[in-house]
Scaffold this active site. Sequence first.
Site, PDB file in Angstrom:
ATOM      1  N   ASP A  53       0.834  -1.189  -0.085  1.00 28.87           N
ATOM      2  CA  ASP A  53       0.003   0.043   0.015  1.00 28.87           C
ATOM      3  C   ASP A  53       0.682   1.417  -0.115  1.00 28.87           C
ATOM      4  OD1 ASP A  53      -2.425   1.405  -0.115  1.00 28.87           O
ATOM      5  OD2 ASP A  53      -2.840   1.177   2.233  1.00 28.87           O
TER       6      ASP A  53
ATOM      7  N   ASN B 123     -11.203  -2.886  -5.178  1.00 26.51           N
ATOM      8  CA  ASN B 123     -10.303  -2.014  -6.014  1.00 26.51           C
ATOM      9  C   ASN B 123     -10.933  -1.561  -7.292  1.00 26.51           C
ATOM     10  OD1 ASN B 123      -6.682  -3.015  -4.620  1.00 26.51           O
ATOM     11  ND2 ASN B 123      -8.106  -1.207  -3.924  1.00 26.51           N
TER      12      ASN B 123
HETATM   13  C1  IPE Z   1      -5.268  -2.611   0.087  1.00 26.11           C
HETATM   14  O1  IPE Z   1      -5.164  -1.408  -0.156  1.00 26.11           O
HETATM   15  C2  IPE Z   1      -5.070  -3.425  -1.344  1.00 26.11           C
HETATM   16  C3  IPE Z   1      -3.878  -3.548  -2.034  1.00 26.11           C
HETATM   17  C4  IPE Z   1      -2.875  -3.066  -1.288  1.00 26.11           C
HETATM   18  C5  IPE Z   1      -3.817  -4.226  -3.230  1.00 26.11           C
HETATM   19  P1  IPE Z   1      -6.219  -0.284  -0.370  1.00 26.11           P
HETATM   20  O2  IPE Z   1      -5.633   1.025  -0.586  1.00 26.11           O
HETATM   21  O3  IPE Z   1      -7.090  -0.715  -1.462  1.00 26.11           O
HETATM   22  O4  IPE Z   1      -6.968  -0.369   0.934  1.00 26.11           O
HETATM   23  P2  IPE Z   1      -7.905   0.689   1.688  1.00 26.11           P
HETATM   24  O5  IPE Z   1      -8.821   1.336   0.799  1.00 26.11           O
HETATM   25  O6  IPE Z   1      -6.875   1.784   2.360  1.00 26.11           O
HETATM   26  O7  IPE Z   1      -8.371   0.061   2.885  1.00 26.11           O
HETATM   27  C1  IPE Z   2      -1.623   0.225  -3.222  1.00 27.10           C
HETATM   28  O1  IPE Z   2      -1.467   1.397  -3.362  1.00 27.10           O
HETATM   29  C2  IPE Z   2      -1.948  -0.556  -4.679  1.00 27.10           C
HETATM   30  C3  IPE Z   2      -3.305  -0.961  -4.840  1.00 27.10           C
HETATM   31  C4  IPE Z   2      -4.328  -0.936  -3.978  1.00 27.10           C
HETATM   32  C5  IPE Z   2      -3.376  -1.377  -6.207  1.00 27.10           C
HETATM   33  P1  IPE Z   2      -2.711   2.605  -3.447  1.00 27.10           P
HETATM   34  O2  IPE Z   2      -3.016   2.755  -4.973  1.00 27.10           O
HETATM   35  O3  IPE Z   2      -3.647   2.369  -2.599  1.00 27.10           O
HETATM   36  O4  IPE Z   2      -1.828   3.572  -2.668  1.00 27.10           O
HETATM   37  P2  IPE Z   2      -2.556   4.816  -1.690  1.00 27.10           P
HETATM   38  O5  IPE Z   2      -2.988   4.042  -0.765  1.00 27.10           O
HETATM   39  O6  IPE Z   2      -3.729   5.663  -2.487  1.00 27.10           O
HETATM   40  O7  IPE Z   2      -1.509   5.671  -1.480  1.00 27.10           O
HETATM   41 MG    MG Z   3      -3.979   2.269  -0.566  1.00 24.18          MG
END
Ligand code: IPE
Ligand code: IPE
Ligand code: MG
Length: 246
Positions: free
Chosen positions: A26, A74
């Site tokens: 993340d 997602n």
């Molecule tokens: C969790 O991250 C999913 C992945 C890292 C693939 P998210 O960014 O989607 O999670 P939330 O929305 O902060 O809970």
């Molecule tokens: C994790 O990084 C990757 C996926 C969930 C695919 P994020 O895209 O959630 O990054 P933040 O949380 O917005 O910084």
């Molecule tokens: Mg995220």
Amino acid sequence: MLFKKKKNVHKLDMQRIPQHIGIIMDGNGRWAKKHNLPRTMGHKKGAEVLEKIVEYCNDIGVKAITAYAFSTENWKRPKEEVDALMDLLYEYLLQAEEKFSGKNVVLKIIGDREPLRDDIKEAMLHAEEITKNNTGIILNMAVNYGGRREIEYAVKKVIEDVKNGKSDTDDINEEYLSDKMYTYGLPELDLIIRPSGELRLSNFMLWQAAYAEFWFSEINWPDFTPKHMEQAIIDFQSRNRRLGGV
Ligand code: IPE
Ligand code: IPE
Ligand code: MG
């Protein structure tokens, strides 16, 4: 007389390396924002970081890494970002042979593949096929993965077994259910790592997390290095895992 204060420097205990580590990758978007880049660049950098981490973990003897790449939630993101993530995944899979064969990595993919693009589904099968005879670390990529979805499928499989007379209600226990999860055959999940400062599971490995240790960090995934992984494992090794005992 001068007494030297003994420094509290812990080293990795090679006899107690966690067997299976889960990573919630993340913070890609926040990393990109910080660097004035489009979110996609964060995802791209994140994918590169995963390679380095897998290599490091393979070197120290970790048996499996489950890497959360795309959750069942997602899809809620803007279409452009979802498309970009899918393109990136596709590229990643196409390069699997050159990326992983020399490094002896077995690639496995878990999650609900049904809604994915056909070319991605094909590339997944191909990448799994060409790495299946490797003997090193298993990189278990969680794509369109959700812990609840996984449990839903496991329950459906159990019901099928009972319906088909393959098993009886009395046979259904924790072990039976575990064997129906995506992680069938993998070692127990020892450690879950979540960078980016969020303190939640976001639907990751709900069943498997029962006795996993957690390691959170403020660092965004694209900035994660093998040094951070080493620190996470050292911290893991310092914990007293009672597993319900005394
Ligand atoms: C969790 O991250 C999913 C992945 C890292 C693939 P998210 O960014 O989607 O999670 P939330 O929305 O902060 O809970
Ligand atoms: C994790 O990084 C990757 C996926 C969930 C695919 P994020 O895209 O959630 O990054 P933040 O949380 O917005 O910084
Ligand atoms: Mg995220």
